[in-house]
Every structure is written in C-alpha cells, then in structure tokens.
Design a protein around this motif. Structure first.
Motif, mmCIF file in Angstrom:
data_model
loop_
_atom_site.group_PDB
_atom_site.id
_atom_site.type_symbol
_atom_site.label_atom_id
_atom_site.label_comp_id
_atom_site.label_asym_id
_atom_site.label_seq_id
_atom_site.Cartn_x
_atom_site.Cartn_y
_atom_site.Cartn_z
ATOM 1 N N ASP A 87 45.307 -14.573 61.545
ATOM 2 C CA ASP A 87 46.638 -14.546 60.929
ATOM 3 C C ASP A 87 47.520 -13.471 61.556
ATOM 4 O O ASP A 87 48.724 -13.678 61.767
ATOM 5 C CB ASP A 87 46.527 -14.320 59.420
ATOM 6 N N GLU A 88 46.929 -12.320 61.868
ATOM 7 C CA GLU A 88 47.694 -11.257 62.510
ATOM 8 C C GLU A 88 48.101 -11.649 63.923
ATOM 9 O O GLU A 88 49.220 -11.344 64.373
ATOM 10 C CB GLU A 88 46.884 -9.960 62.534
ATOM 11 N N VAL A 89 47.221 -12.334 64.627
ATOM 12 C CA VAL A 89 47.558 -12.804 65.972
ATOM 13 C C VAL A 89 48.668 -13.856 65.898
ATOM 14 O O VAL A 89 49.601 -13.860 66.706
ATOM 15 C CB VAL A 89 46.314 -13.376 66.679
ATOM 16 N N GLY A 90 48.581 -14.734 64.907
ATOM 17 C CA GLY A 90 49.625 -15.730 64.724
ATOM 18 C C GLY A 90 50.972 -15.097 64.423
ATOM 19 O O GLY A 90 52.014 -15.533 64.949
ATOM 20 N N LYS A 119 42.063 -17.890 66.687
ATOM 21 C CA LYS A 119 43.309 -17.230 67.099
ATOM 22 C C LYS A 119 44.270 -18.242 67.729
ATOM 23 O O LYS A 119 45.473 -18.246 67.439
ATOM 24 C CB LYS A 119 43.015 -16.113 68.109
ATOM 25 N N ILE A 120 43.741 -19.078 68.587
ATOM 26 C CA ILE A 120 44.573 -20.090 69.251
ATOM 27 C C ILE A 120 45.192 -21.018 68.214
ATOM 28 O O ILE A 120 46.398 -21.310 68.257
ATOM 29 C CB ILE A 120 43.729 -20.888 70.264
ATOM 30 N N LYS A 124 49.271 -21.552 67.370
ATOM 31 C CA LYS A 124 49.950 -22.851 67.412
ATOM 32 C C LYS A 124 50.548 -23.211 66.063
ATOM 33 O O LYS A 124 51.570 -23.899 65.992
ATOM 34 C CB LYS A 124 48.978 -23.944 67.871
ATOM 35 N N ALA A 125 49.948 -22.730 64.987
ATOM 36 C CA ALA A 125 50.505 -22.981 63.659
ATOM 37 C C ALA A 125 51.748 -22.130 63.421
ATOM 38 O O ALA A 125 52.717 -22.588 62.807
ATOM 39 C CB ALA A 125 49.454 -22.688 62.589
ATOM 40 N N ALA A 126 51.720 -20.886 63.922
ATOM 41 C CA ALA A 126 52.833 -19.972 63.685
ATOM 42 C C ALA A 126 53.998 -20.190 64.642
ATOM 43 O O ALA A 126 55.157 -19.974 64.278
ATOM 44 C CB ALA A 126 52.339 -18.526 63.809
ATOM 45 N N ALA A 159 41.064 -26.351 69.949
ATOM 46 C CA ALA A 159 41.820 -25.513 69.004
ATOM 47 C C ALA A 159 43.328 -25.608 69.228
ATOM 48 O O ALA A 159 44.093 -25.113 68.401
ATOM 49 C CB ALA A 159 41.371 -24.068 69.126
ATOM 50 N N GLY A 160 43.737 -26.231 70.339
ATOM 51 C CA GLY A 160 45.166 -26.434 70.578
ATOM 52 C C GLY A 160 45.729 -25.754 71.796
ATOM 53 O O GLY A 160 46.954 -25.764 72.001
ATOM 54 N N ALA A 161 44.891 -25.147 72.639
ATOM 55 C CA ALA A 161 45.391 -24.478 73.839
ATOM 56 C C ALA A 161 46.147 -25.473 74.722
ATOM 57 O O ALA A 161 45.720 -26.612 74.908
ATOM 58 C CB ALA A 161 44.244 -23.852 74.616
ATOM 59 N N ASP A 162 47.263 -25.012 75.272
ATOM 60 C CA ASP A 162 48.069 -25.850 76.160
ATOM 61 C C ASP A 162 47.608 -25.767 77.603
ATOM 62 O O ASP A 162 47.903 -26.651 78.412
ATOM 63 C CB ASP A 162 49.539 -25.423 76.083
ATOM 64 N N GLY A 163 46.905 -24.698 77.941
ATOM 65 C CA GLY A 163 46.359 -24.498 79.272
ATOM 66 C C GLY A 163 45.162 -23.589 79.167
ATOM 67 O O GLY A 163 44.962 -22.906 78.152
ATOM 68 N N VAL A 164 44.343 -23.557 80.223
ATOM 69 C CA VAL A 164 43.172 -22.682 80.228
ATOM 70 C C VAL A 164 43.165 -21.875 81.517
ATOM 71 O O VAL A 164 43.645 -22.320 82.559
ATOM 72 C CB VAL A 164 41.852 -23.464 80.074
ATOM 73 N N PHE A 165 42.609 -20.669 81.431
ATOM 74 C CA PHE A 165 42.699 -19.695 82.502
ATOM 75 C C PHE A 165 41.319 -19.112 82.745
ATOM 76 O O PHE A 165 40.662 -18.643 81.816
ATOM 77 C CB PHE A 165 43.688 -18.603 82.074
#
Length: 253
Positions: A87-90, A119-120, A124-126, A159-165
């Motif tokens: 929640d803090e990360v969001g 966290k991811i 994406k929710a926030a 979890a919703g990541a748009d890209g990966v690194f």
C-alpha cells in the motif's frame, strides 16, 4: 496504450538514457530522446546516501517533481519502492504519477516473489497508467539462475507488470530466449562489454537502459579534466558553454 508504452512497441528498442538532474535530463531531451529515466545510484550519490537502501524516497520524489513537466516522458527508478508494504509503494507511485511520471522501475533485490508481485499489483491499482518495469536481480545480484529468473518474471507479469527488466544479463542466446518466453517488453541494461544496440535490436529486445553509466562517465570526465589541468594539459573534448547550460534552465520556464 499510453505514449510511453507505445515506445516499447515500435519494432526497435527504446533507448532510455538515465539522467540525474534537470540539466542532464533537458540536455538529453534536446538530443531527441523522447523519454528519459532517472538513476537511483546518482540520486543517492548526489545526496550522500547509499543506493538500494530505501534511503532516498524524498530525493526521488523531489527529482520527479523537477522533471515531470519536462519536454520528455519520464520514468523513475524507485529501487524497491522504498517499502515492503504494498500500500505504501502504491501511494508513492500515485505521487509520482501526480507530478508527471509515466513509468516506474521497481526492483526485487532477490526478495520474496509474492512481496514484489504485491507491490506491482498495488502500483497498478493506485496509478493504472503508470508503466511498471518489473526488475529481477537474478543476474545483477544472484547467480543468473534461468529457472528462478523465469519464475520471478512470470509472477510479475501476472501481477500486472507492463515490462520486465533483467540487468546484468549479457549473453545473446539467453537474451533471445527470454524475448521468446516473456509476454511483455523485455528491458536489458546496456553494457559496454555486452551486445551492441544493433545486436540487441536483432535479438528482439524492446528497451535498452543506460542505467548509471552516463552519471559515472560524467564523474570520470570531471575528475579527468581537473587532474589534467593540474598536470598542465588542456581539456579535451566538447563542453557546453555557460550560456547553453543557462538556456536549459530557461527551457524549464
């Protein structure tokens, strides 16, 4: 699809330079780079703080506030989100989006997969339009275990990541295999001893980050110039004039 997301789908990699202050970001944008990222190492070093220790949340937000209205798309390197509380990360991601950031780099530091995935999802929710680049450190901090890399990337995608690194990965065959195995754009960290940009393009990489390289080279150039003058040598290479640097500040107005 947001304009920043579209830059990952042009058929050529998005070459993403990493700035450390207003002047460096504006100078890069003036050279035609449509998007600029920050680098956590430079943010931390500039404040006299350690990188990767969740010590620079305020400095990171302050830099995003400075750059978020610039004539470029801004992606922010936020270490692991400066908290293990999703929640803090969001909430931090929401603040970044509010000041103009369009992307967020979020690293797992080889921590628990469910925590990073949460966290991811919270980001994406926030801030649904924020492009989340989910980084795994299996090659950067670990042994480069491919099964663990894929396990982590799969969880982050779900979890919703748009890209990966995957920083630290330089083997062309492994890069090509990952391009085929992930469902979202793959980001590789450029290495002077690794594949060239042209080779990474041929491998199908979608995004190439420069990380802290520009900042470290700028530090080296400053020290080399000072020690060279002390030794009686004239500085070599081009440098912007005082007026040109001043013009970068005026461009912000």
């Amino acid at each position: 699809m947001t304009p920043f997301a579209r830059l990952h789908r042009t058929g050529a990699p998005l070459l993403l330079p990493n700035a450390w202050d207003h002047a460096s970001a504006l100078a890069l944008a003036a050279e035609g780079f449509p998007a600029v990222a920050t680098t956590s190492l430079a943010v931390a070093a500039g404040a006299g703080l350690p990188d990767g220790a969740s010590a620079t949340q305020d400095e990171t937000l302050r830099l995003a506030l400075t750059l978020g209205s610039g004539p470029f798309l801004l992606s922010v390197d936020a270490e692991g989100g400066f908290s293990d509380d999703p929640d803090e990360v969001g909430e931090f991601a929401r603040q970044l989006a509010a000041v103009g950031a369009v992307g967020l780099n979020l690293e797992d530091g080889l921590g628990p997969v469910p925590v990073h995935a949460a966290k991811i999802a919270a980001v994406k929710a926030a801030a649904p339009d924020l492009f989340v680049n989910a980084r795994t450190d299996t090659h950067w901090l670990g042994e480069g275990d491919e099964r663990d890399t894929l396990r982590r990337l799969d969880a982050y995608q779900q979890a919703g990541a748009d890209g990966v690194f995957v920083p630290g990965l330089t083997d062309p065959a492994r890069i090509a295999a990952l391009v085929r195995q992930v469902q979202v754009p793959l980001n590789i960290l450029y290495s002077p001893t690794g594949p060239t940009l042209a080779h990474l393009t041929d491998l199908g990489v979608h995004r190439v980050s420069l990380g802290s390289l520009l900042y470290r080279r700028a530090l080296a150039a400053a020290v080399e110039t000072a020690t060279g003058i002390r030794a009686g040598r004239s500085p070599r290479g081009a440098a912007p004039t005082y007026a040109e640097v001043q013009a970068l500040a005026r461009a912000a107005d």
